[in-house]
Design an enzyme around this catalytic site. Structure first.
Site, PDB file in Angstrom:
ATOM      1  N   CYS A  19       0.839  -1.191   0.000  1.00  0.00           N
ATOM      2  CA  CYS A  19       0.000   0.000   0.000  1.00  0.00           C
ATOM      3  C   CYS A  19       0.874   1.239   0.000  1.00  0.00           C
ATOM      4  CB  CYS A  19      -0.916   0.002   1.226  1.00  0.00           C
ATOM      5  SG  CYS A  19      -0.028   0.182   2.784  1.00  0.00           S
ATOM      6  N   ILE A  76      -3.750  -8.204  -0.824  1.00  0.00           N
ATOM      7  CA  ILE A  76      -3.091  -9.396  -1.340  1.00  0.00           C
ATOM      8  C   ILE A  76      -3.489 -10.629  -0.533  1.00  0.00           C
ATOM      9  CG2 ILE A  76      -0.855 -10.476  -1.829  1.00  0.00           C
ATOM     10  CD1 ILE A  76      -1.470  -8.030  -3.565  1.00  0.00           C
ATOM     11  N   ILE A  77      -3.600 -10.491   0.781  1.00  0.00           N
ATOM     12  CA  ILE A  77      -3.962 -11.604   1.667  1.00  0.00           C
ATOM     13  C   ILE A  77      -5.272 -11.275   2.366  1.00  0.00           C
ATOM     14  CG2 ILE A  77      -3.268 -12.922   3.706  1.00  0.00           C
ATOM     15  CD1 ILE A  77      -0.372 -12.482   2.922  1.00  0.00           C
ATOM     16  N   GLU A 104       5.182  -7.010   2.605  1.00  0.00           N
ATOM     17  CA  GLU A 104       4.779  -8.373   2.920  1.00  0.00           C
ATOM     18  C   GLU A 104       5.837  -9.000   3.822  1.00  0.00           C
ATOM     19  OE1 GLU A 104       1.952  -9.567   1.955  1.00  0.00           O
ATOM     20  OE2 GLU A 104       1.383  -8.394   0.188  1.00  0.00           O
ATOM     21  N   SER A 398      10.373 -11.208  -9.490  1.00  0.00           N
ATOM     22  CA  SER A 398      11.401 -10.688 -10.388  1.00  0.00           C
ATOM     23  C   SER A 398      12.779 -11.026  -9.835  1.00  0.00           C
ATOM     24  CB  SER A 398      11.228  -9.173 -10.560  1.00  0.00           C
ATOM     25  OG  SER A 398      12.033  -8.694 -11.620  1.00  0.00           O
ATOM     26  N   GLY A 399      13.819 -10.830 -10.659  1.00  0.00           N
ATOM     27  CA  GLY A 399      15.155 -11.304 -10.305  1.00  0.00           C
ATOM     28  C   GLY A 399      16.103 -10.267  -9.769  1.00  0.00           C
TER      29      GLY A 399
END
Length: 668
Positions: A19, A76-77, A104, A398-399
């Site tokens: 957020c 998201i959760i 998170e 992503s990496g």
């Protein structure tokens, strides 16, 4: 009395969400000042893209000081019930703490279990937010080293009347802060602080040293911003804020690479165990980063890092969607390799091809989202692929971070090529450097002699150097010799004294390039499109393994990330295993010679009012020389052009980007 304004009825719920957070602490003794809540709500709305699912504003005026919190939630959760701010406390004071949290915590289930078993902690939700608050209550700031995730949060203690703020170890999530006569403001985006500056009394004068640092490095290094009165809480730090005072900042995490003699040799027979350890910790990190109640996808370029993450992620989501981007110009696309990689691992793939016209049209909007100029052209394709990905998923992996942790940049091989110079007396090396100066630019050997004459501290300060000192003098009217890169790198080299040279370079990049460029563009370009980006390489457990690698397991004369490549042999397709790093290449050099980008560049310089900070005539000369092909000024031009556009948007107000109102379904 506590007052709450939210778009849906407030409820206790899970808090797994990325957020935009905003906290305003004032020492006013008169309760909530008239209009303050509305002012905070208006400022918070400027970052509605970070959380379009649920905006809101909360104020606590039980006694002085006053605290007002604003938030924009991307759920998201536990989508239906997760609301912020989160109230939690021990049985004797159940509403003691109020949390606003961006990020998170991937090990929240394990933390909750431990807190329940060892401290009898009780939870009303199933989410990660309560784990943060309960951990802080029982362990204090030491709890931060137990959090495995990305985060920036503010925690209001209604008993101590203190605001506790923290940021994750690597700086994945941002937190800006400013203190003025009207109080202290903290926010996920700088534009919110700018909006509240008249209320809070924040100094918005341009910091010319930060301008010079930006011009050299192509980003503004933490904790600076381009305004003197606004700073960033650095990665791996927390701050305590009390009414009437400045934030008291403490570093809780310093990444350390084990000192290994250079060049060291691995213990015979121990290599495979090391590779297995890397594989195991990456598998565990990706598994935890897949925790979500929404669909998780993955960005996929043609390189080993993103491919490895996607290959591990598909084990947890067989319907994984991967995304890549390219340009309408031959040689500037990773699309074909990414498509082949997606096919090899069994993922569905989505591609976005960007035209020069689209690229130019998006620049004002992109710079507005950035808050601070970042002169990395790769952030533009990232913006477009994030917009495309958001049509399909709400979270992507992503990496980012693999190069800094495992030794992935080609420049890290420089200590090997320059090792013969180490045997020469210092005076001889300096003489060779002086002898290289009159040699023509581009002549074979000139750069080698020059760099060989310098110490590591003198020659390396990250992945970007757009301007030499002479070029800076001709471009910045207020150039100061004492405002050098050593302002930023000096303390970092002091911390890493005695480490091998690659570890020292990695250490510099963790504090400069990674958090100043890589993670800024990753956060801002994905959040601009209400998309959460997760980076499994930047995990404390992964770092703990990477930090123990000896020099020769990172860099050889023929490759980079040696140990990581060996560890990933069973995981990634063979065609990307030893492929050179490209990322999302951008044809800036070509586009600045013809077409829409060149036209935009001349128009930007002609309209700019930043002449007191940048020599506009010098920029026009660079444009003329670059257009004619007599010189390649593309990196320098891009650096100053992005600064001018930033100045037009945030200082002059002459460019007003058209910002889309985010409208996405709550769940994808």
């Amino acid at each position: 009395m506590c007052r709450v304004w939210v778009s849906t009825p407030p409820a206790i719920g899970h808090t797994g969400a990325v957020c935009g957070l905003l906290a305003y602490l004032t020492d006013s003794s008169a309760g909530v000042a008239d209009g303050l809540v509305d002012a905070v709500s208006g400022a918070s709305h400027l970052m509605r893209h970070r959380g379009p699912d649920e905006p809101g504003t909360w104020a606590d005026d039980a006694s002085s000081p006053t605290v007002v919190l604003g938030f924009n939630r991307l759920s998201i959760i536990d989508i239906a019930h997760s609301h912020q701010p989160l109230r939690w406390g021990p049985p004797e004071s159940p509403d003691r703490y109020v949390l606003v949290f961006n990020g998170e915590i991937y090990n929240y289930l394990e933390l909750r279990e431990e807190l329940t078993a060892t401290h009898g902690a009780a939870f009303a939700t199933d989410g990660d937010g309560e784990a943060i608050v309960a951990a802080f209550h029982h362990w204090g700031p030491a709890a931060l080293n137990r959090l495995r995730g990305m985060f920036a949060f503010t925690l209001w203690d209604t008993v101590e009347r203190e605001l506790f703020c923290a940021r994750d170890p690597f700086g994945i999530k941002p937190l800006y802060m400013a203190t003025g006569a009207g109080g202290t403001v903290l926010a996920s985006e700088k534009k919110c602080l700018l909006d509240l500056a008249p209320v809070a009394g924040i100094d918005l004068a341009i910091d010319e040293r930060a301008v010079q640092h930006y011009t050299v490095l192509q980003y503004v290094p933490e904790p600076e911003t381009l305004q003197r009165g606004v700073r960033r809480l650095e990665s791996g730090c927390y701050a305590r804020v009390r009414p009437g005072g400045q934030p008291e900042v403490t570093r809780y995490f310093t990444p350390r690479f084990d000192a290994v003699p250079f060049p060291a040799r691995s213990t015979p027979g121990g290599e495979q165990a090391r590779y297995d350890e890397i594989t195991a910790v990456l598998e565990d990190s990706v598994a935890k980063h897949m925790r979500a109640d929404v669909t998780v996808g993955a960005f996929l370029s043609g390189g080993i890092d993103s491919t490895a993450i996607a290959a591990l992620a598909i084990r947890h989501n067989p319907n994984l969607i991967t995304f890549t981007t390219g340009f309408e110009r031959e040689g500037f696309s990773e699309v074909d390799v990414a498509v082949a990689s997606a096919e090899a691992i069994g993922a569905r793939h989505v591609t976005k091809v960007v035209s020069q016209a689209e690229f130019v049209a998006a620049l004002p909007e992109i710079v507005w989202y950035l808050d601070e100029p970042v002169a990395d052209p790769a952030l533009v394709p990232l913006f477009f692929i994030a917009r495309e990905a958001r049509k399909h998923v709400k979270v992507v992996l992503s990496g980012e971070g693999a190069d800094e942790l495992f030794g992935g940049y080609t420049i890290y091989r420089e200590p090997l090529s320059l090792k013969p110079f180490d045997r020469l007396p210092r005076q001889v090396r300096r003489s060779l450097g002086r002898a290289s100066r009159p040699l023509p630019e581009g002549m074979r050997g000139k750069s080698l002699l020059h760099r060989g004459s310098l110490t590591l501290e003198e020659r390396y300060y990250g992945n970007a150097r757009s301007f030499s000192d002479d070029q800076l003098r001709s471009t910045l009217p207020n150039f100061r010799q004492e405002w050098t890169h050593t302002d930023v790198t000096g303390p970092l080299y002091a911390t890493s004294d005695g480490w091998d040279p690659v570890a020292r370079m990695q250490h510099v990049d963790l504090f400069t390039w990674l958090r100043g460029d890589i993670l800024v563009k990753a956060d801002k370009m994905t959040m601009a499109n209400s998309l959460e980006l997760r980076v499994p390489f930047l995990d404390p457990e992964v770092f703990a393994v990477a930090s123990r690698l000896p020099f020769e397991q990172k860099i050889t004369r023929t490759t980079t990330k040696y140990a990581l490549r060996r560890a990933l042999e069973p995981i990634v397709p063979a065609h990307v295993l030893n492929r050179p790093k490209l990322g999302f290449p951008v044809p800036i050099r070509h586009w600045l010679r013809a077409g829409e980008l060149l036209d935009w560049s001349y128009a930007t310089v002609a309209a700019s009012q930043a002449g007191g900070l940048v020599d506009l005539a010098a920029v026009r000369r660079m444009l003329d020389e670059h257009r004619s092909g007599t010189a390649d000024h593309s990196r320098r031009l891009w650096t100053v052009l992005i600064f001018m556009l930033w100045h037009q948007i945030f200082i002059e107000g002459s460019v007003v980007p058209e910002i889309r109102e985010p409208h996405y379904p709550v769940q994808l």
